[in-house]
Design a protein around this motif. Structure first.
Motif, mmCIF file in Angstrom:
data_model
loop_
_atom_site.group_PDB
_atom_site.id
_atom_site.type_symbol
_atom_site.label_atom_id
_atom_site.label_comp_id
_atom_site.label_asym_id
_atom_site.label_seq_id
_atom_site.Cartn_x
_atom_site.Cartn_y
_atom_site.Cartn_z
ATOM 1 N N UNK A 1 82.376 66.372 -31.702
ATOM 2 C CA UNK A 1 83.484 67.044 -31.035
ATOM 3 C C UNK A 1 83.397 68.539 -31.256
ATOM 4 N N UNK A 2 83.990 69.292 -30.340
ATOM 5 C CA UNK A 2 83.964 70.734 -30.456
ATOM 6 C C UNK A 2 84.293 71.403 -29.137
ATOM 7 N N UNK A 3 83.989 72.694 -29.064
ATOM 8 C CA UNK A 3 84.235 73.429 -27.819
ATOM 9 C C UNK A 3 83.458 72.805 -26.667
ATOM 10 N N UNK A 4 83.858 73.118 -25.484
ATOM 11 C CA UNK A 4 83.348 72.421 -24.299
ATOM 12 C C UNK A 4 81.883 72.701 -23.959
ATOM 13 N N UNK A 5 80.980 72.369 -24.886
ATOM 14 C CA UNK A 5 79.536 72.412 -24.624
ATOM 15 C C UNK A 5 79.075 70.965 -24.544
ATOM 16 N N UNK A 6 79.308 70.334 -23.385
ATOM 17 C CA UNK A 6 79.063 68.897 -23.205
ATOM 18 C C UNK A 6 77.641 68.475 -23.576
ATOM 19 N N UNK A 7 76.658 69.215 -23.113
ATOM 20 C CA UNK A 7 75.262 68.831 -23.368
ATOM 21 C C UNK A 7 74.940 68.803 -24.857
ATOM 22 N N UNK A 8 75.362 69.827 -25.584
ATOM 23 C CA UNK A 8 75.100 69.897 -27.025
ATOM 24 C C UNK A 8 75.818 68.766 -27.760
ATOM 25 N N UNK A 9 77.078 68.508 -27.402
ATOM 26 C CA UNK A 9 77.842 67.449 -28.056
ATOM 27 C C UNK A 9 77.249 66.071 -27.762
#
Length: 129
Positions: free
Chosen positions: A61-69
């Motif tokens: 979970x985290x800021x909206x960096x979908x690919x990294x998450x």
């Protein structure tokens, strides 16, 4: 190639674990699975090759960096599945072989704007030596 349900895969894994004396009784794990994710595609493996099917879970979970998450959750899920497969192989007096197939179910939620939670579940099939 044949298609088998997760329930059939779980029954085979539990039966194998019972046969090898890894489990004394089959654990109860109930989970709701969307109908479109019920079938797991079985890969062709030599008829004399034993395999093991395991499930692994990952979360990020985290800021909206979908690919990294998604990549983080996938790594965690596959690492979890691999660790479980190694443990079952070791308990059965066998060695873990190559990864034969992976099936993924992913869930992505955005509970608050700009914050994403990703959960990945993989079913991994490994050869046993």
């Amino acid at each position: 190639m044949d298609f088998v349900t997760r329930k059939q895969c779980a029954a085979v894994v539990i039966a194998a674990a019972l046969a090898f004396g890894v489990l004394a009784a089959a654990p109860s794990t109930a989970a709701a699975v969307p109908a479109d994710h019920v079938a797991t595609k079985a890969q062709e493996v030599a008829p004399s090759t034993d395999t093991i099917s395991v499930t692994g879970h990952g979360h990020a979970e985290g800021p909206s960096d979908r690919d990294r998450l998604m990549e983080q959750a996938r790594k965690a899920a596959l690492r979890d599945a691999h660790a479980r497969a190694e443990q079952y192989a070791r308990l059965a007096g066998r060695q873990l072989g190559r990864l034969v197939s992976v099936h993924e179910d992913a869930l992505e939620e955005e509970p608050v704007p700009g914050h994403i939670e990703v959960r990945v579940t993989v079913t991994a099939v490994y050869e046993l030596r």
